[in-house]
Scaffold this active site. Structure first.
Site, PDB file in Angstrom:
ATOM      1  N   ARG A 136       0.854  -1.193   0.000  1.00 13.98           N
ATOM      2  CA  ARG A 136       0.000   0.000   0.000  1.00 13.98           C
ATOM      3  C   ARG A 136       0.893   1.248   0.000  1.00 13.98           C
ATOM      4  O   ARG A 136       1.901   1.294   0.713  1.00 13.98           O
ATOM      5  CB  ARG A 136      -0.875  -0.021   1.250  1.00 13.98           C
ATOM      6  CG  ARG A 136      -2.030   0.962   1.282  1.00 13.98           C
ATOM      7  CD  ARG A 136      -2.737   0.874   2.618  1.00 13.98           C
ATOM      8  NE  ARG A 136      -4.046   1.527   2.623  1.00 13.98           N
ATOM      9  CZ  ARG A 136      -4.600   2.062   3.693  1.00 13.98           C
ATOM     10  NH1 ARG A 136      -3.963   2.058   4.850  1.00 13.98           N
ATOM     11  NH2 ARG A 136      -5.792   2.625   3.630  1.00 13.98           N
ATOM     12  N   THR A 353      -7.196  -3.759   3.899  1.00 10.10           N
ATOM     13  CA  THR A 353      -6.277  -2.707   3.464  1.00 10.10           C
ATOM     14  C   THR A 353      -5.472  -2.073   4.593  1.00 10.10           C
ATOM     15  O   THR A 353      -4.502  -1.354   4.313  1.00 10.10           O
ATOM     16  CB  THR A 353      -7.041  -1.599   2.723  1.00 10.10           C
ATOM     17  OG1 THR A 353      -8.164  -1.193   3.529  1.00 10.10           O
ATOM     18  CG2 THR A 353      -7.539  -2.083   1.377  1.00 10.10           C
ATOM     19  N   GLU A 354      -5.859  -2.318   5.858  1.00 10.14           N
ATOM     20  CA  GLU A 354      -5.087  -1.728   6.961  1.00 10.14           C
ATOM     21  C   GLU A 354      -5.337  -2.464   8.257  1.00 10.14           C
ATOM     22  O   GLU A 354      -6.484  -2.710   8.633  1.00 10.14           O
ATOM     23  CB  GLU A 354      -5.418  -0.243   7.131  1.00 10.14           C
ATOM     24  CG  GLU A 354      -4.558   0.444   8.200  1.00 10.14           C
ATOM     25  CD  GLU A 354      -4.887   1.922   8.339  1.00 10.14           C
ATOM     26  OE1 GLU A 354      -4.812   2.646   7.335  1.00 10.14           O
ATOM     27  OE2 GLU A 354      -5.222   2.350   9.466  1.00 10.14           O
ATOM     28  N   ALA A 355      -4.241  -2.812   8.942  1.00 10.72           N
ATOM     29  CA  ALA A 355      -4.317  -3.430  10.266  1.00 10.72           C
ATOM     30  C   ALA A 355      -3.110  -2.989  11.076  1.00 10.72           C
ATOM     31  O   ALA A 355      -2.016  -2.805  10.536  1.00 10.72           O
ATOM     32  CB  ALA A 355      -4.329  -4.952  10.145  1.00 10.72           C
TER      33      ALA A 355
END
Length: 514
Positions: A136, A353-355
């Site tokens: 990303r 998409t985000e962690a």
């Protein structure tokens, strides 16, 4: 004297050697593995012949991907737990795992000696490391930048004449993205904006809340779309092509007047119309952006399925969209959000998409050796993959000891923490938690059916079939005292039983070679 001089020169320029053993360092919360210019632990090779199997075990007690050969038996071992996998019942294709080339990650990589930065990238992106397939990339600054910036802060420059990449791109993003491509030639980059330039927003500020000025097909919308396409054109000049574009990071945050970080509001309705009337047609008309996979939402699962329903029920908008981005921060909410989204829109992939961990206000941002956070990552990934999510992305590659830098003090933990003064970095248990999935699941793997013979709330599990026919079972035992023996068999090959031992607080990957 000459011999000593030559030895010193060779020592300076020799590549680091990699042992399989973790150089452990103990902290209150657990164990980290220390890497330096001469040594960094590696993942043991799978190295199996047809029909063989192996377990790879990571534990709170300190084991890191310890490899043991497991031999199939024709009789079912005497054990209380029996896990049956069914390789004929297949679900979603697993697209892969990723991390983020944030400014903070680049700044920390730049702070390390070049060879050590290369080691970090190798650990993440090579097939001997985590084997990440996605990355990303923020479009301009975000909360993990050292300053607020965009690529065009010249008001009323609707034609984007003054658009220019910044030093962060040239020093902290592009070099390490290119380095990652050296280890994975098929690495897929996807970009995402946090905010438009302030002069294109209702608040006249890049930082903080606000929405895009104007209306669809109007001057402001066209200028912003041009801004986005310019980003892809400029990166293309650097030899970097992108796989995808997420329309907006966490679009609901743009309505929060208390937020300080860069954000921009879209509702499901305004995102639908923006894609349909502005972004979609412009991407298709662009020579460098026409093949981008467009992701919608990129926010928490509580917005689903309604967000996807609103955007994708419009067939024209839907024609530009490939997938649905989802963050991990509401994974305690019902799985029905994901299940209903898949059932309503089976032709669109759901992608994590985000962690991250350590992001909550009262939490310690960086917690060295935290096993709780490794467990949380495994729980998060298992829950996502068992409910139709096709990919998973970490928020940062590497951060400093504070969990930054972050201009807005939005510090968090990361799988790798940099210590430039010592020419070292620490690999957190979270790093190994991701490895249990990403290293063993090959591109094109599919989730397959699996079930325990009796309910057990200590054990979390998922199972997969790789394109080469190998099978992967990932198990986690969260019990702090109890060990378990689990007999694993494939209903399609029921004569083979594999006995897996799980100690307290352990993660095990069972890899069965075809």
């Amino acid at each position: 004297m000459l011999k000593l001089y030559l030895v010193c020169i060779l020592a300076i320029f020799a590549p680091p050697t990699f042992g399989s053993d973790c150089n452990q360092k103990q902290f209150k919360s657990g164990t980290v593995c220390v890497c330096d210019l001469t040594n960094c632990d590696e993942i043991p090779k799978i190295d199996l012949t047809s029909g063989q199997a192996a377990t790879f075990t990571t534990t709170n007690a300190g084991a890191r991907l310890h490899r043991d050969i497991v031999y199939a038996t024709s009789s079912d071992p005497v054990t209380s737990l029996h896990l049956t996998i069914d390789s004929s019942t297949k679900y979603q294709t697993i697209q892969g795992f990723g991390s983020t080339f944030s400014d903070a990650s680049g700044a920390n990589l730049k702070s390390l000696p070049d060879r050590l930065a290369d080691t970090v990238i190798q650990q993440y992106f090579s097939d001997s490391g985590l084997n990440l397939q996605y990355a990303r990339v923020p479009i301009a600054s975000n909360d993990f930048s050292s300053r607020v910036y965009t690529y065009n802060d010249v008001p009323d420059d609707y034609s984007m004449t003054h658009f220019a990449l910044q030093r962060e791109d040239y020093q902290w993003k592009i070099p390490y993205m290119q380095m990652a491509q050296k280890y994975n030639h098929d690495l897929k980059f996807f970009a995402v904006p946090w905010s438009a330039p302030g002069w294109l927003k209702t608040t006249n500020s890049t930082a903080g809340y606000g929405s895009l000025l104007g209306s669809n097909q109007g001057t402001y919308h066209k200028a912003y779309v041009s801004y986005l396409i310019k980003f892809f054109e400029e990166y293309n000049k650097q030899g970097i092509q992108f796989w995808g574009l997420s329309t907006q990071n966490q679009p609901t945050l743009g309505s929060d007047k208390k937020t300080k970080m860069q954000s921009m509001l879209f509702t499901a309705e305004t995102q639908r119309d923006f894609i349909k009337l502005d972004l979609g047609p412009a991407l298709k008309a662009s020579s460098v952006a026409k093949s981008l996979k467009v992701l919608i939402m990129d926010d928490n699962r509580g917005n689903l399925p309604k967000w996807a329903d609103t955007v994708l029920k419009d067939s024209e908008t839907a024609s530009y969209v490939a997938g649905i981005g989802v963050h991990s921060y509401q994974d305690d909410q019902s799985d029905k959000h994901l299940i209903a989204t898949h059932e309503n829109h089976p032709d669109y992939f759901i992608f994590g998409t985000e962690a991250s961990e350590g992001y909550k206000a009262k939490e310690q941002s960086v917690d060295y050796g935290s096993w709780d956070r490794a467990e949380d990552y495994v729980s998060d990934i298992v829950d996502d993959l068992n409910n139709w999510v096709a990919g998973w992305t970490e928020r940062n590659l590497i951060l400093d000891a504070q969990g930054g830098p972050s201009w807005v003090s939005d510090f968090t933990d990361a799988p790798i923490i940099a210590f430039p003064a010592l020419a070292q970095f620490y690999k957190q248990p979270m790093f190994y938690a991701i490895t249990h999935f990403s290293h063993f699941l090959k591109p094109g793997a599919v989730r397959i059916d699996h079930s325990l013979n009796v309910p057990n709330f200590d054990i979390q599990k998922s199972a997969f079939l790789n394109p080469d026919g190998s099978k992967v079972v990932v198990l986690q035992n969260k019990n702090i005292l109890a060990s378990y023996g689990i007999s694993v068999k494939d209903s399609q090959r029921s004569s083979d039983h594999y006995q897996v031992h799980m100690g307290p607080r352990s993660i095990v990957t069972l890899y069965i070679q075809n």
